[in-house]
Scaffold this active site. Structure first.
Site, short mmCIF file in Angstrom:
data_model
loop_
_atom_site.label_atom_id
_atom_site.label_comp_id
_atom_site.label_asym_id
_atom_site.label_seq_id
_atom_site.Cartn_x
_atom_site.Cartn_y
_atom_site.Cartn_z
N ARG A 1 19.40 -60.69 2.60
CA ARG A 1 18.72 -59.80 3.53
C ARG A 1 19.13 -60.14 4.96
NH1 ARG A 1 12.44 -61.93 4.47
NH2 ARG A 1 12.96 -64.11 4.93
N HIS B 1 11.71 -56.88 10.61
CA HIS B 1 12.19 -56.40 9.32
C HIS B 1 13.33 -55.39 9.48
CE1 HIS B 1 8.80 -58.42 7.48
NE2 HIS B 1 7.97 -57.74 8.25
N THR C 1 13.14 -32.47 11.68
CA THR C 1 13.49 -33.69 12.43
C THR C 1 13.82 -34.83 11.47
OG1 THR C 1 11.18 -34.44 12.60
CG2 THR C 1 12.01 -32.99 14.33
N LYS D 1 14.17 -35.56 16.94
CA LYS D 1 13.67 -36.84 16.43
C LYS D 1 13.90 -37.91 17.48
CE LYS D 1 11.88 -38.56 12.57
NZ LYS D 1 10.67 -37.97 11.95
N GLN E 1 9.54 -69.30 7.15
CA GLN E 1 8.84 -70.56 7.35
C GLN E 1 9.82 -71.74 7.29
OE1 GLN E 1 7.76 -68.02 5.55
NE2 GLN E 1 5.52 -67.91 5.46
#
Length: 288
Positions: free
Chosen positions: A170, A243, A56, A11, A215
């Site tokens: 987050r 992200h 993988t 991988k 924003q």
């Protein structure tokens, strides 16, 4: 007659970000991990018998799981741990190659949760003169910054294609691409000092803005530059949303309390905007 020669599989470039939380002082390890396994693999090539093949995808999952179970210290130790695991746990595997790239971060001032990617960004400048007037636009690109907390995203519009869950906590990361226009390009001034003040303002605003959207962060960054740099009259920012998705470790019987993330480089949200003074002079050809 054809014979099978040397071969391996694995991988490539698993992106894993490991956040270690000690109170308000967080630590971050950001890695790209590539695995390659070889051994008794003749039958999968010759007859399609997959019984000796560890998928993988399982190798990728092992990277995430080991980041949680063992943490990430020196990259050499992490790579050795993975390589030994693959050989020791899989009878058909005789050799494992694990390559790790570490993407270093530095603390952003005194903020325990805010980081700046090590290595300086690219400084930019466009200067124009028409014989009677001059214009100067300074800037930078690829200033990579990340906050491990103090960012939310919820209450957004939804339609029949919306699958994104709302979040109250987050990772917020971006690569800042910004240009700022100087109101006066005629008078002598310390451009280096101006650049450092604008850069410091961008970093401070990113770190200490409790963000409900990228924003909002963009506007705070532009506003801070205008406040700290009186000679700047207009700021244009382009912020790709890098992200970081929480990895589901439940299939492996492991919790994930905001510690192990998958860093996706594309597709990405792109937030762009301009912040300017109400009395900003006409830009003329400054942005051309």
């Amino acid at each position: 007659m054809a014979v099978l020669g040397p071969n391996r599989y694995g991988k490539a470039e698993t992106r894993v970000v490991r956040v270690t939380r000690h109170g308000d002082a967080h630590r971050i390890k950001d890695l790209t991990v590539s695995t390659a396994l070889s051994g008794d693999m003749a039958e999968v090539h010759l007859s399609g018998d997959n019984s000796a093949v560890l998928p993988t995808d399982s190798q990728k999952n092992t990277v995430f799981a080991f980041a949680k179970k063992h943490g990430v210290g020196a990259v050499e130790d992490f790579a050795l741990l993975l390589a030994r695991h693959f050989v020791d746990s899989q009878p058909a595997i005789r050799h494992a190659r694990v390559a790790v790239e570490e993407h270093a971060w530095e603390r952003n001032g005194a903020f325990g949760h805010s980081f700046v990617r090590s290595g300086r960004e690219v400084r930019t400048c466009v200067a124009q003169h028409d014989g009677t007037r001059s214009w100067v636009v300074s800037g930078l690109r690829d200033l990579v910054v990340l906050n491990t907390t103090n960012s939310e995203f919820w209450g957004f519009a939804k339609d029949e294609y919306t699958t994104l869950p709302e979040t109250r906590d987050r990772v917020l990361a971006t690569a800042v691409d910004v240009s700022w226009r100087h109101a006066d390009a005629e008078s002598p001034q310390d451009w280096d000092k101006s650049y450092e003040k604008a850069r410091a303002a961008l970093l401070a605003a990113f770190a200490d803005t409790y963000s409900l959207s990228l924003q909002q962060t963009l506007y705070a960054m532009g506003t801070r530059v205008l406040a700290e740099c009186p000679g700047v009259c207009e700021v244009r920012l382009s912020l790709p949303n890098r992200h970081h998705f929480l990895v589901d470790l439940a299939p492996f019987g492991l919790p994930n309390d905001g510690e192990v993330f998958f860093a996706a480089d594309r597709p990405y949200g792109l937030i762009e905007g301009t912040v300017l003074r109400e009395d900003a002079p006409d830009a003329g050809p400054a942005w051309e």
